[in-house]
Scaffold this motif. Structure first.
Motif, PDB file in Angstrom:
ATOM      1  N   PHE A 296       0.872  -1.178   0.000  1.00  0.00           N
ATOM      2  CA  PHE A 296       0.000   0.000   0.000  1.00  0.00           C
ATOM      3  C   PHE A 296       0.907   1.224   0.000  1.00  0.00           C
ATOM      4  CE2 PHE A 296      -3.743   2.410   0.648  1.00  0.00           C
ATOM      5  CZ  PHE A 296      -3.372   3.497   1.419  1.00  0.00           C
TER       6      PHE A 296
ATOM      7  N   ARG B 143      -3.317  -4.265  -9.274  1.00  0.00           N
ATOM      8  CA  ARG B 143      -4.291  -3.450 -10.030  1.00  0.00           C
ATOM      9  C   ARG B 143      -3.860  -3.177 -11.465  1.00  0.00           C
ATOM     10  NH1 ARG B 143      -3.938   2.816  -7.691  1.00  0.00           N
ATOM     11  NH2 ARG B 143      -1.696   3.109  -8.038  1.00  0.00           N
TER      12      ARG B 143
ATOM     13  N   HIS C 259      -9.447   0.075  -2.372  1.00  0.00           N
ATOM     14  CA  HIS C 259      -9.374   1.540  -2.518  1.00  0.00           C
ATOM     15  C   HIS C 259     -10.649   2.057  -3.216  1.00  0.00           C
ATOM     16  CE1 HIS C 259      -7.753   5.517  -3.461  1.00  0.00           C
ATOM     17  NE2 HIS C 259      -6.601   5.206  -2.923  1.00  0.00           N
TER      18      HIS C 259
ATOM     19  N   LYS D 252      -4.504  19.141  -5.951  1.00  0.00           N
ATOM     20  CA  LYS D 252      -3.939  17.827  -6.324  1.00  0.00           C
ATOM     21  C   LYS D 252      -4.719  17.242  -7.503  1.00  0.00           C
ATOM     22  CE  LYS D 252      -1.923  13.591  -4.687  1.00  0.00           C
ATOM     23  NZ  LYS D 252      -1.426  12.828  -3.519  1.00  0.00           N
TER      24      LYS D 252
END
Ligand code: TA6
Length: 305
Positions: A90, A104, A173, A256
């Protein structure tokens, strides 16, 4: 490093695992096969690329998961939205490798499907390969079971098929779709010890958590769940989890978001990530031949007005 490899064709997947009216396969964006699961409680779609739930819509609800309009469906790149799997690490790689691990950005294989009056289920698998071992020197066998019933359940089981202990940090997530993050709060984390990854500040959460800026927060909730209250849509999204006692809450906010090329500048307003996580502090060390599981349930409901 591209750990994705080609998978079964859609016609072959349909022949082996399809069930008319309940389980279908289609070619998704980027040419990646997508499983479409249906039950009397709703529908969801799962990409074999990344083992990633891309969408979930309970009957009578609007979609529960966010998918960026700028999401990229390219081998070797993560897809921004749905429920990415962060595994076997992670955050930043322990040595070299992609942020949040390679699960992923790997091509998973369909292992099994089944359905009943109450649920429809898909099992996907991922095993180590020369590409993964170049990034992470451990043999493993991953299994992801996605169950579409009166809620959406994910169970990720890691098998250590090697001969030495295997250290794993991991998370689901999920990108929850909200009407406006500024009118969204997270409840049932009152009393939780929290650590702000952005400032290092530690505090105990009092009352529901509201959002007014970039948020990257480690939360130790008193129970294995929390609830997002979306005032704009008049709904709640309940998150429950097992296999950890830690959550990360994330929203990139305006500045961001502008720096993320696979997220629209204004899309931060529509998403909230609530991530059951084993971070380095709560890493899992799996003995040889043993397994470890992380599970998540997502359930939409009407908010009491
Ligand atoms: O959600 C926690 C987090 O680690 C944030 O720090 C942010 O980096 C986010 O994950 C998204 O990461 P990604 O690699 O998907 O852009």
């Amino acid at each position: 490093m591209d750990t994705s490899s080609r998978t079964d064709s859609v016609p072959l997947l349909t022949r082996r695992f399809g069930a008319p009216g309940r389980i279908a396969f289609r070619e998704g964006r980027g040419g990646f096969p997508v499983a479409v699961l249906a039950s009397r409680f709703g529908v969801c779609e799962v990409s074999l690329y990344g083992g990633q739930v891309l969408s979930y819509r309970p009957a009578g609800h609007s979609p529960v998961l966010f998918l960026s309009r700028a999401a990229r469906f390219e081998a070797g790149r993560p897809v921004r939205g749905g429920i990415p799997l962060c595994w076997p690490w992670f955050g930043a790689a322990p040595e070299t490798g992609p942020s949040h691990g390679f699960a992923r950005t790997s091509m998973w294989t369909a292992v099994a499907t089944t359905y009943s009056n109450d649920s429809t289920e898909l099992t996907l698998g991922l095993k180590d390969s020369p590409e993964t071992r170049a990034l992470w020197p451990f043999p493993f066998e991953l299994k992801l079971v996605v169950t579409l019933g009166d809620c959406l359940r994910l169970a990720l089981t890691t098998g250590n098929t090697g001969d030495r202990p295997m250290p794993v940090t991991q998370s689901f997530h999920p990108y929850l779709l909200v009407r406006d993050i500024r009118r969204t709060t997270v409840g049932r984390i009152e009393g939780a010890r929290c650590r702000d990854f952005l400032t290092g500040r530690e505090f105990v959460q009092e009352g529901p958590l509201a959002f007014s800026g970039e948020t990257d927060l480690l939360v130790h909730p008193p129970a294995n769940g929390c609830v997002a209250f979306d005032e704009g849509l008049g709904r709640t999204i309940a998150i429950t989890f097992r296999g950890t006692r830690t959550l990360v809450l994330w929203n990139p906010w305006e500045e961001k978001a502008k720096r993320l090329e696979d997220l629209g500048d204004d899309e931060y307003r529509r998403l909230l990530c609530i991530e059951p996580v084993n971070t380095r502090d709560t890493a899992v060390e799996i003995p040889p031949g043993k397994t470890a599981a992380l599970s998540l349930a997502i359930q939409a409901g009407a908010a009491e007005r």
